[in-house]
Scaffold this active site. Structure first.
Site, PDB file in Angstrom:
ATOM      1  CD  GLU A 296      -3.299  -0.345   2.046  1.00 27.97           C
ATOM      2  OE1 GLU A 296      -4.262  -1.101   2.055  1.00 27.97           O
ATOM      3  OE2 GLU A 296      -3.140   0.553   2.889  1.00 27.97           O
ATOM      4  CG  HIS A 325       8.475 -28.950   2.053  1.00 26.30           C
ATOM      5  ND1 HIS A 325       9.187 -30.070   1.682  1.00 26.30           N
ATOM      6  CD2 HIS A 325       9.080 -28.480   3.172  1.00 26.30           C
ATOM      7  CE1 HIS A 325      10.157 -30.279   2.554  1.00 26.30           C
ATOM      8  NE2 HIS A 325      10.116 -29.333   3.463  1.00 26.30           N
ATOM      9  CE  LYS A 439     -10.880   2.249   3.407  1.00 28.11           C
ATOM     10  NZ  LYS A 439     -10.408   2.952   4.585  1.00 28.11           N
TER      11      LYS A 439
HETATM   12  O1  PA5 Z   1      -3.146   1.494   5.873  1.00 28.89           O
HETATM   13  C1  PA5 Z   1      -4.236   1.963   5.634  1.00 28.89           C
HETATM   14  O2  PA5 Z   1      -4.478   3.170   5.709  1.00 28.89           O
HETATM   15  C2  PA5 Z   1      -5.405   1.064   5.274  1.00 28.89           C
HETATM   16  O3  PA5 Z   1      -5.024  -0.241   5.062  1.00 28.89           O
HETATM   17  C3  PA5 Z   1      -6.448   1.091   6.376  1.00 28.89           C
HETATM   18  O4  PA5 Z   1      -5.877   0.636   7.569  1.00 28.89           O
HETATM   19  C4  PA5 Z   1      -7.664   0.224   6.041  1.00 28.89           C
HETATM   20  O5  PA5 Z   1      -8.178   0.611   4.802  1.00 28.89           O
HETATM   21  C5  PA5 Z   1      -8.736   0.394   7.109  1.00 28.89           C
HETATM   22  O6  PA5 Z   1      -9.054   1.746   7.253  1.00 28.89           O
HETATM   23  P1  PA5 Z   1      -9.676   2.319   8.563  1.00 28.89           P
HETATM   24  O7  PA5 Z   1      -8.738   2.082   9.695  1.00 28.89           O
HETATM   25  O8  PA5 Z   1      -9.874   3.763   8.290  1.00 28.89           O
HETATM   26  O9  PA5 Z   1     -10.972   1.601   8.788  1.00 28.89           O
END
Ligand code: PA5
Length: 468
Positions: A296, A325, A439
């Site tokens: 990410e 394996h 989202k």
């Molecule tokens: O790293 C990030 O920002 C994302 O992976 C969020 O953690 C994930 O989308 C969940 O978002 P939130 O904590 O706002 O519910």
């Protein structure tokens, strides 16, 4: 700064040229990275001053908050049997990774006299059958749900929250607010106003710390403290690593420079895949946590100037020896497009001796008198040897043992490596526009007002094509 022996180590032999590793790098190759890494260090230090690196900046503040978190966790200890995290992505992977690393593997199955803490469940998905099974299984009177969402608006987590809230109201009546704890942003989203109105206990995620960098905030510290982990030590290890990374220079001195420098050079040489492979079951979910952090943070369409670059290196999680394996055949003989990071643990405890039996054939008997820990270490060494012979680049993070102090160091090391990589790639490692798009699409398809146009756009993409 703590003594060198109080730090995890990084073995980078596997990226260096040697008698059996013709494709490795030379000292000059590493030296050539220094100026870029030092420039990145200066830039990161500047960003930190302006609030761009709060995962590091706020560590001291989190240490102060730890006392309050611990006190709250202790207050739950004798009241509940189950602590359930509702969250996804960065709001779920850290809590799971740290719990598995530092508590016994089968923690939830231990009798309460041994566990001495509530069981921990992390519901990081919305598969209805898993959700329903867990709710059916739990005594809700003896359960607290920790709703964790930075944005306070993620559909998955908010849907879980609505279901749990309804169920708790039915089962626990007026006492239901005592069964919900919220961890969220001070400003964003709808969860905090609801929590305040209905009287849930709340913890705040600092504004500048994004989901995947938030393990050492109440996101991870509360679940860890609830299930008995020493969060003071976790933070102490993180702070020690943070100081070392900020206060040292040079690729063979500064651990983040070494990690990021070698990752960057490998990526420039076409290693588009980064395999993270701990040799300890306790670190299995650390590989998932790392995969999210790397994917990410670094998978980006635009660079900092807004130019299309489509960058990133695909993380792959693996587990030694299980995946020897499964995947190692590909790693040794498949395309040379990977950089490998092993994580080894020097002292695995308890270790388990393998019995000797002189009556057995030699081909089995040789195992006797060793331990499972020795076998694991031998398998790791043999795999590294095989990858070296195949000319593959690999490095190894060595933890003296898996304890809160070294785990705190590991978390910070990988977060800093990611921040450095963002700098070297000239991209913003702290946003996730690709995730946000999904989202918004979900809001649209689920009928959230204000997203009608997006819904039209998705539905207007036409019929699918199927073979039936
Ligand atoms: O790293 C990030 O920002 C994302 O992976 C969020 O953690 C994930 O989308 C969940 O978002 P939130 O904590 O706002 O519910």
């Amino acid at each position: 700064m703590p003594a060198a022996e109080d730090f995890l180590k990084i073995d980078y032999t596997g990226v260096m040229r040697g008698e059996h590793h013709a494709q490795g790098w030379t000292e000059e190759d590493l030296s050539a990275l220094e100026s870029g890494l030092n420039a990145a260090q200066n830039a990161l230090e500047e960003r930190r001053k302006t609030g761009g690196l709060d995962f590091s900046l706020l560590l001291g503040e989190m240490s102060e908050e730890a006392a309050e978190i611990r006190a709250f966790a202790d207050s739950l200890r004798d009241k509940i049997d189950n602590f359930v995290v509702l969250g996804i992505g960065g709001s779920a992977l850290g809590p799971q990774a740290v719990h598995l690393a530092l508590n016994p593997y089968y923690f939830n199955e231990l009798p309460v006299q041994k566990r001495r803490r509530p069981r921990l469940y992390v519901l990081d998905n919305i598969d209805p059958s898993r959700f329903a099974h867990l709710l059916d299984m739990l005594d809700l009177h003896k359960t607290v749900f920790n709703v964790i969402t930075k944005s306070g608006s993620t559909s998955e987590t908010m849907a879980q929250f609505l279901i749990v809230r309804e169920k708790l109201r039915q089962v626990c009546g007026a006492d239901y607010p005592n069964h919900i704890v919220v961890t969220t942003d001070q400003e964003k989203g709808n969860l905090l106003p609801i929590a305040r109105k209905e009287g849930y206990h709340c913890f705040v995620i600092p504004a500048g710390v994004g989901g995947r960098f938030s393990e050492l905030t109440p996101v991870g510290l509360l679940p860890a403290a609830v299930c008995g982990i020493d969060i003071g030590e976790l933070l102490a290890g993180a702070l020690a690593m943070d100081r070392r990374i900020r206060e040292s220079r040079g690729i063979t001195v500064n651990p983040a420079q070494l990690m990021a420098g070698t990752s960057h050079l490998a990526w420039r040489q076409g290693k588009n895949i980064s395999v993270f492979m701990p040799y300890a079951d306790s670190l299995k979910i650390m590989a998932d946590w790392y995969a999210q952090l790397w994917a990410e943070s670094l998978g980006k369409r635009l660079n900092r100037e807004g130019r299309e670059v489509w960058l990133g290196q695909t993380p792959v999680k693996a587990l030694g020896v299980t995946d020897q394996h499964s995947q190692v055949q590909l790693y040794a003989e498949g395309p040379d497009d990977k950089m490998f990071t092993f994580v080894s643990v020097e002292r695995l405890h308890p270790d388990v001796p393998i019995p000797t039996d002189e009556s057995l054939p030699e081909s089995v008997r040789f195992l006797g008198g060793h331990t499972l820990g020795e076998l694991l270490a031998a398998e790791e060494r043999a795999t590294e040897y095989a990858l070296t012979l195949a000319g593959r680049l690999h490095r190894r993070i060595i933890l003296p043992e898996v304890n809160p102090y070294y785990l705190g160091q590991l978390l910070l090391l990988l977060e800093w490596e990611t921040a450095y990589m963002g700098e070297l790639l000239n991209i913003n490692a702290f946003d996730q526009p690709g995730v946000e798009e999904g989202k918004r699409g979900t809001y649209a398809l689920m009928g959230r007002p204000g997203f009608e146009e997006k819904r039209g756009a998705i539905e207007g993409m036409g019929e699918g094509r199927y073979i039936v």
